[in-house]
Motif scaffolding. Sequence first.
Motif, PDB file in Angstrom:
ATOM      1  N   ILE A 273      -6.171  10.485 -41.512  1.00 49.72           N
ATOM      2  CA  ILE A 273      -5.955  10.351 -40.068  1.00 49.72           C
ATOM      3  C   ILE A 273      -5.643   8.885 -39.785  1.00 49.72           C
ATOM      4  N   SER A 274      -4.592   8.627 -39.019  1.00 51.94           N
ATOM      5  CA  SER A 274      -4.241   7.231 -38.769  1.00 51.94           C
ATOM      6  C   SER A 274      -3.505   7.077 -37.444  1.00 51.94           C
ATOM      7  N   TYR A 275      -2.858   5.938 -37.274  1.00 57.52           N
ATOM      8  CA  TYR A 275      -2.303   5.530 -35.989  1.00 57.52           C
ATOM      9  C   TYR A 275      -0.819   5.207 -36.125  1.00 57.52           C
ATOM     10  N   SER A 276      -0.118   5.371 -35.036  1.00 57.33           N
ATOM     11  CA  SER A 276       1.318   5.098 -35.017  1.00 57.33           C
ATOM     12  C   SER A 276       1.610   3.649 -35.391  1.00 57.33           C
ATOM     13  N   ALA A 277       2.750   3.450 -36.028  1.00 57.45           N
ATOM     14  CA  ALA A 277       3.187   2.097 -36.382  1.00 57.45           C
ATOM     15  C   ALA A 277       3.481   1.262 -35.140  1.00 57.45           C
ATOM     16  N   LEU A 278       3.563   1.890 -33.984  1.00 52.95           N
ATOM     17  CA  LEU A 278       3.812   1.166 -32.743  1.00 52.95           C
ATOM     18  C   LEU A 278       2.529   0.617 -32.126  1.00 52.95           C
TER      19      LEU A 278
ATOM     20  N   ARG B  22       2.474  -5.315 -47.952  1.00 56.83           N
ATOM     21  CA  ARG B  22       2.253  -6.379 -48.939  1.00 56.83           C
ATOM     22  C   ARG B  22       2.226  -5.840 -50.369  1.00 56.83           C
ATOM     23  N   GLN B  23       2.000  -4.537 -50.492  1.00 57.61           N
ATOM     24  CA  GLN B  23       2.052  -3.891 -51.806  1.00 57.61           C
ATOM     25  C   GLN B  23       3.398  -3.199 -52.050  1.00 57.61           C
ATOM     26  N   GLY B  24       4.325  -3.376 -51.124  1.00 56.77           N
ATOM     27  CA  GLY B  24       5.630  -2.737 -51.252  1.00 56.77           C
ATOM     28  C   GLY B  24       5.591  -1.244 -51.017  1.00 56.77           C
ATOM     29  N   LEU B  25       4.610  -0.798 -50.229  1.00 58.22           N
ATOM     30  CA  LEU B  25       4.431   0.637 -49.985  1.00 58.22           C
ATOM     31  C   LEU B  25       4.658   0.959 -48.515  1.00 58.22           C
ATOM     32  N   GLU B  26       4.890   2.235 -48.266  1.00 55.85           N
ATOM     33  CA  GLU B  26       5.011   2.744 -46.900  1.00 55.85           C
ATOM     34  C   GLU B  26       3.824   3.645 -46.619  1.00 55.85           C
ATOM     35  N   ARG B  27       3.147   3.411 -45.512  1.00 52.70           N
ATOM     36  CA  ARG B  27       1.945   4.184 -45.185  1.00 52.70           C
ATOM     37  C   ARG B  27       2.293   5.634 -44.862  1.00 52.70           C
ATOM     38  N   ARG B  28       1.446   6.543 -45.384  1.00 50.53           N
ATOM     39  CA  ARG B  28       1.594   7.973 -45.078  1.00 50.53           C
ATOM     40  C   ARG B  28       0.259   8.511 -44.560  1.00 50.53           C
TER      41      ARG B  28
ATOM     42  N   ARG C  92      -4.288   8.455 -31.201  1.00 52.80           N
ATOM     43  CA  ARG C  92      -4.075   7.254 -30.391  1.00 52.80           C
ATOM     44  C   ARG C  92      -5.274   6.312 -30.430  1.00 52.80           C
ATOM     45  N   HIS C  93      -6.494   6.898 -30.513  1.00 52.77           N
ATOM     46  CA  HIS C  93      -7.703   6.095 -30.399  1.00 52.77           C
ATOM     47  C   HIS C  93      -8.622   6.312 -31.590  1.00 52.77           C
ATOM     48  N   THR C  94      -9.397   5.284 -31.936  1.00 53.69           N
ATOM     49  CA  THR C  94     -10.328   5.400 -33.051  1.00 53.69           C
ATOM     50  C   THR C  94     -11.439   6.416 -32.758  1.00 53.69           C
ATOM     51  N   ALA C  95     -11.784   6.589 -31.484  1.00 45.80           N
ATOM     52  CA  ALA C  95     -12.803   7.592 -31.140  1.00 45.80           C
ATOM     53  C   ALA C  95     -12.326   8.984 -31.538  1.00 45.80           C
TER      54      ALA C  95
ATOM     55  N   LEU D  91      -9.661   5.311 -40.761  1.00 44.65           N
ATOM     56  CA  LEU D  91     -10.111   3.941 -40.524  1.00 44.65           C
ATOM     57  C   LEU D  91     -10.428   3.784 -39.041  1.00 44.65           C
ATOM     58  N   ILE D  92     -11.648   3.342 -38.760  1.00 46.68           N
ATOM     59  CA  ILE D  92     -12.058   3.137 -37.371  1.00 46.68           C
ATOM     60  C   ILE D  92     -12.749   1.784 -37.258  1.00 46.68           C
ATOM     61  N   ASP D  93     -12.900   1.295 -36.033  1.00 49.84           N
ATOM     62  CA  ASP D  93     -13.623   0.039 -35.849  1.00 49.84           C
ATOM     63  C   ASP D  93     -15.115   0.283 -35.976  1.00 49.84           C
ATOM     64  N   ASN D  94     -15.816  -0.662 -36.570  1.00 42.90           N
ATOM     65  CA  ASN D  94     -17.258  -0.494 -36.769  1.00 42.90           C
ATOM     66  C   ASN D  94     -18.033  -0.461 -35.462  1.00 42.90           C
ATOM     67  N   PHE D  95     -17.420  -0.956 -34.368  1.00 40.08           N
ATOM     68  CA  PHE D  95     -18.097  -0.915 -33.074  1.00 40.08           C
ATOM     69  C   PHE D  95     -18.330   0.521 -32.604  1.00 40.08           C
ATOM     70  N   ALA D  96     -17.474   1.449 -33.063  1.00 41.19           N
ATOM     71  CA  ALA D  96     -17.628   2.847 -32.665  1.00 41.19           C
ATOM     72  C   ALA D  96     -18.900   3.461 -33.230  1.00 41.19           C
ATOM     73  N   LEU D  97     -19.504   2.813 -34.210  1.00 41.73           N
ATOM     74  CA  LEU D  97     -20.706   3.346 -34.855  1.00 41.73           C
ATOM     75  C   LEU D  97     -21.979   2.659 -34.388  1.00 41.73           C
ATOM     76  N   ILE D  98     -21.850   1.563 -33.627  1.00 44.23           N
ATOM     77  CA  ILE D  98     -23.040   0.829 -33.181  1.00 44.23           C
ATOM     78  C   ILE D  98     -23.824   1.668 -32.182  1.00 44.23           C
ATOM     79  N   GLY D  99     -25.142   1.704 -32.391  1.00 45.18           N
ATOM     80  CA  GLY D  99     -26.010   2.403 -31.449  1.00 45.18           C
ATOM     81  C   GLY D  99     -26.083   3.895 -31.646  1.00 45.18           C
ATOM     82  N   ARG D 100     -25.457   4.405 -32.703  1.00 46.17           N
ATOM     83  CA  ARG D 100     -25.538   5.836 -32.971  1.00 46.17           C
ATOM     84  C   ARG D 100     -25.851   6.056 -34.447  1.00 46.17           C
ATOM     85  N   SER D 101     -26.608   7.102 -34.730  1.00 50.98           N
ATOM     86  CA  SER D 101     -26.884   7.469 -36.119  1.00 50.98           C
ATOM     87  C   SER D 101     -25.835   8.504 -36.508  1.00 50.98           C
TER      88      SER D 101
END
Length: 297
Positions: free
Chosen positions: A193-198, A211-217, A223-226, A240-250
């Motif tokens: 699961i990921s996000y648009s190149a835009l 940087r590795q000469g690859l194209e992400r798939r 749209r959102h990490t949530a 891949l999500i921001d670690n802030f989304a996990l703060i305060g929750r188990s």
Amino acid sequence: MINARQLEVLSTVIEVGTTARAAELLNVSQPAVSNMLRHTESITGLRLFKRDRGRLIATPEARHLANEAKHLFMQQQRIRVIVEELREGATGSLTVVASPSLGLGVLSKAMAAFARERPKLRLSLELGSIDEITDMISSGRAELGFSITTARHPSVSVAPVADGRLVCVIPHDHPFTTLKKVRIIDLNAVPSISYSALTPLGQLIDGVFSRQGLERRYACEVRHTATALEMAAGGLGPALIDNFALIGRSEIRVEVKETDPVLPIRIFSLTPKAFPTSQVATTFLGFFRNYLEKPID
């Protein structure tokens, strides 16, 4: 015209009966109290006391003035309380707008903790993209904004709040759960699961692949990490999500792994340049900084 201090002296003398005792309570000299009484009689044209064996006996006119003064003193006390509440950010209203990954997670928890000790405060939380956040802040419809994406707008001030990083969340039955760290380029080997190149996050992740000469798939675009977190928890694949989304929750629905390389991110605050920042907004901003360091249950 008689002022509040003169009324206070008058009321105190009526209550205790002597200028000496009134001076002690008011923390002034006895002559100062006597002079204040004489001045009050002079400007009002009223006789306020008569002496009886060392005590001052208030006239009916003096008692009438003192009774009316009680309402003034009550109003003054109310104003003092309001000023203190405003100074501490404990009253008024505050509208906050944030990206969903923050607003649905740590920010909403921080606002709840902030409001618990401030029952007179009215809070409002809106969610939106960085463009929507910027629009609400610049127009004054919200006073404080938070995002993990920077904004560039002439009417908006942006300041860093806290540093974080992207982490990889993985369904419990996924092969990646055995890894100590997840190499970001290895996400190409599995449906993810990921996000648009835009988007800013998509561009950040694309940098690792380029940087590795690859194209992400990836298999699913969000749209959102949530949203990415919920889909990973539903078993669709790693994200891949921001670690802030996990703060305060188990978060027990997914495995959380560090990434290689580490991709740093930052929470930014947004405030309008055209409108002054209220004390409650300033107070909450400081509270939120501390909350991110040590979440309150």
